[in-house]
Design a protein around this motif. Structure first.
Motif: not given
Length: 453
Positions: A239-250, A278-288
């Motif tokens: 696991e790592e933080s921050p997440s690489p290759h994830l734009p700031e707005d995402a 996903d590859e378009n930086n759209d995201f979906y809830f998985l679990e809490m």
């Protein structure tokens, strides 16, 4: 809260004990016969035998654990992760006995532990969820009909599941038919609940989670994200933080969605909201996950906060130590490696004696959270996690280089570990580039096999 009982074992029990010692809080350990010589038992102020090695006869005996807490005058119970940490009955019994459960309340555990129910709750809160069924599917015929509407490939999941258990990817109707009953049976065996549901499989996805915290005063904040996409058999290993290759707005949208999810259930204490991106930086809830995560040290290293200390403060009824989101910052880069006693090729547990254990830890920015010492033994009764190695540096590139150098120097003898896998994988173009998905490790391993032929 001058004394707490820790209803767990190994490295997480030891990690909680050390924070309590720093804060002047007394600790009570509980242990099985197999763990009688473990470091956490010796470091606690008091320790009590629960029973034989099997968890059903020791670490899952909730009534016995609560009785020990009462007899020792413990004011709180910290469940760690795994075992009883997301058991709502245990949390409720503790509270009824006048002992603070150091985590969210029982009703929240119930609500978010039900994967189907949590999907509905998140949709009502405006948090995106993966396309799927909002009810359980009772028969294979129902599953086939629902899958045809969702579209293959799909994920067949246990509603009460977690940790990758009770989850199978199905490419077509034949696979769904083949696995349907076995997933229900496995879910019943592990979670006491055989309800299953379907979700669309998101291709080329990243598994990214957000650490959240809430208190009794309505404050809810996030402590940034962790990328947990390096997995084998649906279980995280790096696991790592921050997440690489994830734009700031995402990232900002992801953080806000996690806070919205927590607010929807008036969340208290530590929790993690997990997403598929996903590859378009759209995201979906998985679990809490309604508990402290295995990988929480990654967040501690980039924020500088002790999350167990925060848990204890919230459990006392106090406000969050930092409740202004703008005051919480992330600095540098941290990577965690889960070091297991396992065959690094077959991914099978490799229990045995630890004849030598030399971390050579005298390095700035390297943290070892381990439940074992040299001369100890990894038994076949529990998860074979030996330690978590957390490496921090000012940049991701420096953290990778420091990780590679450190892991190459570690000496563990007497059993197999997955450290050789890590040292090789760190050289891979895929990991170094940072733009990887949950398929990165399986695909890389397959390439390694092909290159040997």
């Amino acid at each position: 809260m001058d004394k707490i009982l820790i209803a767990n074992r190994g490295e997480i029990a030891l990690r909680i004990i050390r924070t309590c010692k720093r804060l002047g809080i007394g600790t009570v350990a509980v242990y099985s016969e197999a763990d009688s010589e473990m470091p956490f038992v010796k470091e606690a102020d008091e320790a009590f035998l629960l029973g034989p090695a099997q968890v059903q006869q020791s670490y899952l005996k909730s009534d016995d654990i609560i009785d020990i807490a009462i007899r020792t005058g413990a004011k709180g119970i910290h469940p760690g992760y795994g075992l009883l940490s997301e058991n709502s009955d245990f949390a409720r019994k503790a509270e009824q006995a006048g002992i603070k459960f150091i985590g969210p309340d029982a009703d929240t555990i119930v609500k978010m532990g039900d994967k189907i129910g949590s999907r509905v709750t998140m949709q009502q809160a405006g948090v995106p969820v993966v396309p799927g069924t909002d009810d359980g599917v009772a028969t294979v015929e129902e599953a086939i009909e629902a899958a045809a509407k969702i579209g293959y490939p799909i994920m067949l999941k246990a509603s009460a599941g977690g940790g990758g258990i009770g989850m199978v990817r199905c490419e077509d109707e034949q696979a769904l038919t083949q696995h349907f009953q076995s997933v229900k049976t496995r879910a019943k065996a592990y979670f006491g609940d055989d309800v299953v549901f379907l979700e669309k499989f998101i291709a080329n996805a990243r598994h990214i989670e957000v650490q959240i915290f809430g208190d009794d005063h309505g404050n809810i904040i996030h402590l940034f994200e962790r990328n947990c996409s390096v997995q084998r058999r649906n279980q995280k290993v790096i696991e790592e933080s921050p997440s690489p290759h994830l734009p700031e707005d995402a990232k900002n949208r992801l953080h806000q969605a996690a806070v919205d999810a927590a607010k929807a259930v008036s969340y208290k204490n530590a929790g993690t909201v997990e997403f598929i991106v996903d590859e378009n930086n759209d995201f979906y809830f998985l679990e809490m996950n309604t508990r402290l995560q295995v990988e929480h040290p990654v967040t501690e290293e980039v924020t500088g906060y002790d999350l167990v200390e925060w848990q204890l403060e919230v459990a006392k009824g106090n406000e969050l130590p930092v409740k202004d989101q703008l005051e919480i910052t992330s600095t540098g880069h941290a990577i965690e490696f889960r070091v297991y006693a396992e065959d690094p090729v077959k991914f099978m547990p490799s229990p045995g004696p630890i004849n030598k254990l030399d971390w050579k830890v005298e390095q700035e920015g390297v943290r070892i959270d381990s439940g074992y010492v040299e001369g100890g033994k990894v038994t076949p009764f529990y998860d074979p996690l030996i330690a978590k190695v957390i490496v921090r540096a000012s940049t991701r590139e420096e953290a990778i280089e420091k990780s590679r150098s450190f892991l190459n120097e570690v000496e563990i003898e007497g059993l197999k570990t997955n450290i050789p896998l890590f040292t090789e994988f760190l050289h891979s173009d895929e990991f170094q580039a940072g733009d990887y998905t949950t398929a990165v490790l399986p695909n890389w391993l397959e390439k390694q096999k092909e290159s040997v032929k």
